[in-house]
Design a protein around this motif. Sequence first.
Motif, PDB file in Angstrom:
ATOM      1  N   LEU A  78       2.826   6.548  -0.778  1.00 29.82           N
ATOM      2  CA  LEU A  78       2.239   5.710  -1.822  1.00 29.82           C
ATOM      3  C   LEU A  78       2.487   6.304  -3.201  1.00 29.82           C
ATOM      4  O   LEU A  78       2.832   5.586  -4.145  1.00 29.82           O
ATOM      5  CB  LEU A  78       0.736   5.555  -1.585  1.00 29.82           C
ATOM      6  N   HIS A  79       2.322   7.609  -3.318  1.00 29.78           N
ATOM      7  CA  HIS A  79       2.518   8.260  -4.616  1.00 29.78           C
ATOM      8  C   HIS A  79       3.985   8.225  -5.034  1.00 29.78           C
ATOM      9  O   HIS A  79       4.309   7.971  -6.196  1.00 29.78           O
ATOM     10  CB  HIS A  79       2.013   9.697  -4.555  1.00 29.78           C
ATOM     11  N   TYR A  81       6.422   6.081  -4.085  1.00 30.74           N
ATOM     12  CA  TYR A  81       7.013   4.750  -4.279  1.00 30.74           C
ATOM     13  C   TYR A  81       6.102   3.798  -5.055  1.00 30.74           C
ATOM     14  O   TYR A  81       6.377   2.591  -5.105  1.00 30.74           O
ATOM     15  CB  TYR A  81       7.367   4.137  -2.919  1.00 30.74           C
ATOM     16  N   LYS A  82       5.071   4.302  -5.685  1.00 28.14           N
ATOM     17  CA  LYS A  82       4.069   3.447  -6.333  1.00 28.14           C
ATOM     18  C   LYS A  82       4.670   2.489  -7.353  1.00 28.14           C
ATOM     19  O   LYS A  82       4.154   1.381  -7.548  1.00 28.14           O
ATOM     20  CB  LYS A  82       2.964   4.290  -6.972  1.00 28.14           C
ATOM     21  N   ASP A  83       5.747   2.892  -7.999  1.00 35.57           N
ATOM     22  CA  ASP A  83       6.351   2.035  -9.022  1.00 35.57           C
ATOM     23  C   ASP A  83       7.549   1.252  -8.515  1.00 35.57           C
ATOM     24  O   ASP A  83       8.218   0.554  -9.290  1.00 35.57           O
ATOM     25  CB  ASP A  83       6.784   2.887 -10.223  1.00 35.57           C
ATOM     26  N   ALA A 105      -4.666   4.965  -2.331  1.00 36.18           N
ATOM     27  CA  ALA A 105      -4.000   3.728  -2.760  1.00 36.18           C
ATOM     28  C   ALA A 105      -4.360   3.327  -4.177  1.00 36.18           C
ATOM     29  O   ALA A 105      -3.732   2.422  -4.750  1.00 36.18           O
ATOM     30  CB  ALA A 105      -4.349   2.595  -1.789  1.00 36.18           C
ATOM     31  N   CYS A 107      -3.556   4.774  -6.664  1.00 38.27           N
ATOM     32  CA  CYS A 107      -2.424   5.099  -7.538  1.00 38.27           C
ATOM     33  C   CYS A 107      -1.503   3.899  -7.753  1.00 38.27           C
ATOM     34  O   CYS A 107      -0.648   3.925  -8.645  1.00 38.27           O
ATOM     35  CB  CYS A 107      -1.627   6.265  -6.948  1.00 38.27           C
ATOM     36  N   LEU A 108      -1.650   2.850  -6.931  1.00 37.60           N
ATOM     37  CA  LEU A 108      -0.757   1.697  -7.018  1.00 37.60           C
ATOM     38  C   LEU A 108      -1.088   0.829  -8.228  1.00 37.60           C
ATOM     39  O   LEU A 108      -2.253   0.726  -8.629  1.00 37.60           O
ATOM     40  CB  LEU A 108      -0.861   0.847  -5.748  1.00 37.60           C
ATOM     41  N   PHE A 114      -2.985  -3.627  -1.831  1.00 39.04           N
ATOM     42  CA  PHE A 114      -3.089  -2.718  -0.685  1.00 39.04           C
ATOM     43  C   PHE A 114      -4.334  -3.057   0.116  1.00 39.04           C
ATOM     44  O   PHE A 114      -5.435  -3.154  -0.422  1.00 39.04           O
ATOM     45  CB  PHE A 114      -3.154  -1.262  -1.126  1.00 39.04           C
TER      46      PHE A 114
END
Length: 286
Positions: A78-79, A81-83, A105, A107-108, A114
């Motif tokens: 998640l961290h 690929y968050k962007d 999550a 961080c999204l 999510f």
Amino acid sequence: MKKTLVIVGLGLIGGSMALALKGFEDYEIVGVDVSQPTLRYASEHGVGDRVTEYAADVIPQADVVALALHPQGILDFLHTYKDQFKPGALVWDVCGVKSAILEGANCLPDTVDFIGCHPMAGTEFSGVEHAFAELFQGSHFLLIPRETSQPEHLALLERLAAYMGCKDVHRTTAQAHDALIAYTSQVMHIIAVAVCDDPTLFDCKGYEGSSFRGCTRVAALDVGLWTQLFSLNQPALLEVLDRLIGNLQSYREVLATGDRKALAEKLAFSAARKRQMDLPGPDLLE
């Protein structure tokens, strides 16, 4: 034009999902894994419609992303690929702990929805070679919505669960989920490994009954996975362990008194509670 459903992690659960979801609505099922042997096996056995080791090549185009990694792997993914998630995408996980995952999550970006999930199925085995499409038949699918969860995505997950063969979908909170799993799954694994710590274990080989085999079925666990699951659910698991230790101590105390009537009454109380649960026989559910 087909939509894309990416499953990241093709172990037992992810691989079984990739098999069970083939043909689901208008989605192409794409499996992602970093292990070459796993990818080779998945490709040769039709695990998903196609597979790749490069998440960065498929995540930006994915309409739905399912994360079937170890807990820390999910948090790291998640961290990382968050962007890169597609705006409007649904991202969900299958992890056995929820509070830590939902916190991660955060961080999204707001454009990514999510939703925590947990299909309650599994076996004592791991790896894509043990995956099978029927794994989820008759299992519960736990759904942990957030305040911002999109109704259309919740509805999609309910259809997806039904397609995989789950018998129902139950919505709950992260805290309630973690307390439930601490009791119904995690402490059972601790009981299994603790029984195997007895110094007489190997002296009993060949003489163990079905109750011993049933109790210790999950003891040969994936150490890395269960270390993470136990650690990330520490508060709930410690509470359940304390209750169990209290119950065991209670049995020890009544046994030590030599009072057969009191022991019989305690056994009858426990046995009646088990009968009241009216559970089916052994199955593949964890």
